[in-house]
Design a protein around this motif. Sequence first.
Motif, PDB file in Angstrom:
ATOM      1  N   ALA A   1      41.898  42.247  26.130  1.00  0.00           N
ATOM      2  CA  ALA A   1      40.436  42.198  26.044  1.00  0.00           C
ATOM      3  C   ALA A   1      39.805  42.592  27.379  1.00  0.00           C
ATOM      4  CB  ALA A   1      39.975  40.811  25.619  1.00  0.00           C
ATOM      5  N   LEU A   2      40.539  42.426  28.468  1.00  0.00           N
ATOM      6  CA  LEU A   2      40.023  42.783  29.791  1.00  0.00           C
ATOM      7  C   LEU A   2      39.833  44.290  29.948  1.00  0.00           C
ATOM      8  CD1 LEU A   2      42.112  40.351  32.031  1.00  0.00           C
ATOM      9  CD2 LEU A   2      39.803  40.009  31.110  1.00  0.00           C
ATOM     10  N   ALA A   3      40.312  45.084  29.011  1.00  0.00           N
ATOM     11  CA  ALA A   3      40.107  46.536  29.058  1.00  0.00           C
ATOM     12  C   ALA A   3      38.673  46.907  28.698  1.00  0.00           C
ATOM     13  CB  ALA A   3      41.073  47.243  28.109  1.00  0.00           C
TER      14      ALA A   3
ATOM     15  N   TYR B   1      32.983  43.259  27.917  1.00  0.00           N
ATOM     16  CA  TYR B   1      33.503  41.889  27.864  1.00  0.00           C
ATOM     17  C   TYR B   1      33.564  41.306  29.271  1.00  0.00           C
ATOM     18  CZ  TYR B   1      36.613  37.947  27.009  1.00  0.00           C
ATOM     19  OH  TYR B   1      37.166  36.690  26.951  1.00  0.00           O
ATOM     20  N   LEU B   2      33.957  42.106  30.237  1.00  0.00           N
ATOM     21  CA  LEU B   2      33.979  41.648  31.627  1.00  0.00           C
ATOM     22  C   LEU B   2      32.571  41.273  32.086  1.00  0.00           C
ATOM     23  CD1 LEU B   2      36.464  44.221  33.203  1.00  0.00           C
ATOM     24  CD2 LEU B   2      36.943  41.919  32.322  1.00  0.00           C
TER      25      LEU B   2
ATOM     26  N   ARG C   1      29.398  33.170  34.012  1.00  0.00           N
ATOM     27  CA  ARG C   1      29.850  32.541  35.265  1.00  0.00           C
ATOM     28  C   ARG C   1      31.320  32.113  35.249  1.00  0.00           C
ATOM     29  NH1 ARG C   1      25.819  34.870  37.255  1.00  0.00           N
ATOM     30  NH2 ARG C   1      23.819  33.834  37.328  1.00  0.00           N
ATOM     31  N   TYR C   2      32.121  32.725  34.412  1.00  0.00           N
ATOM     32  CA  TYR C   2      33.555  32.417  34.416  1.00  0.00           C
ATOM     33  C   TYR C   2      34.186  32.778  35.753  1.00  0.00           C
ATOM     34  CZ  TYR C   2      33.857  31.301  29.457  1.00  0.00           C
ATOM     35  OH  TYR C   2      33.713  30.696  28.242  1.00  0.00           O
TER      36      TYR C   2
ATOM     37  N   VAL D   1      26.488  48.977  36.782  1.00  0.00           N
ATOM     38  CA  VAL D   1      27.887  49.138  37.208  1.00  0.00           C
ATOM     39  C   VAL D   1      28.804  49.094  35.991  1.00  0.00           C
ATOM     40  CG1 VAL D   1      29.787  48.057  38.485  1.00  0.00           C
ATOM     41  CG2 VAL D   1      27.519  48.239  39.532  1.00  0.00           C
ATOM     42  N   VAL D   2      28.560  48.143  35.117  1.00  0.00           N
ATOM     43  CA  VAL D   2      29.390  47.995  33.914  1.00  0.00           C
ATOM     44  C   VAL D   2      29.291  49.233  33.032  1.00  0.00           C
ATOM     45  CG1 VAL D   2      29.687  46.648  31.802  1.00  0.00           C
ATOM     46  CG2 VAL D   2      29.289  45.484  33.980  1.00  0.00           C
TER      47      VAL D   2
END
Length: 121
Positions: free
Chosen positions: A38-40, A44-45, A52-53, A104-105
């Motif tokens: 999922a970090l791809a 989601y990031l 605030r994770y 940025v995202v």
Amino acid sequence: FLTIFFYRGRKDGKMKPYEENEKQARQRFLAELEFVQALANPRYLHYLAQERYFQKEAFIAYLEYLLYWTRPEYSKYILYPHCLRFLELLQDSAFRDSLLNKDVVEYIFRQQLYHWKFPKS
């Protein structure tokens, strides 16, 4: 899968070992595989940053723990290799902070799309 010892957090913040059976090890493996992949997704990031994770020490420690997925014996199960690069980048607090910026995202997302659309052959 072998029976292994794994560490679980306690309410007092300390870790205690527990023995994990084959079924539990498989469930953990699949859950961690799904999360790492999922970090791809840059969006989601962004969500994780907004929630605030990336400011939680336990979550940062978890991301560091997940680096074992970069080793060949685990990375062979990864379908979205960009997730491994993002996992490495997430070790840097400046990168984590930059994920709060929607521009940025979206830039990262577009670059990823271009990479898939126009692969180097």
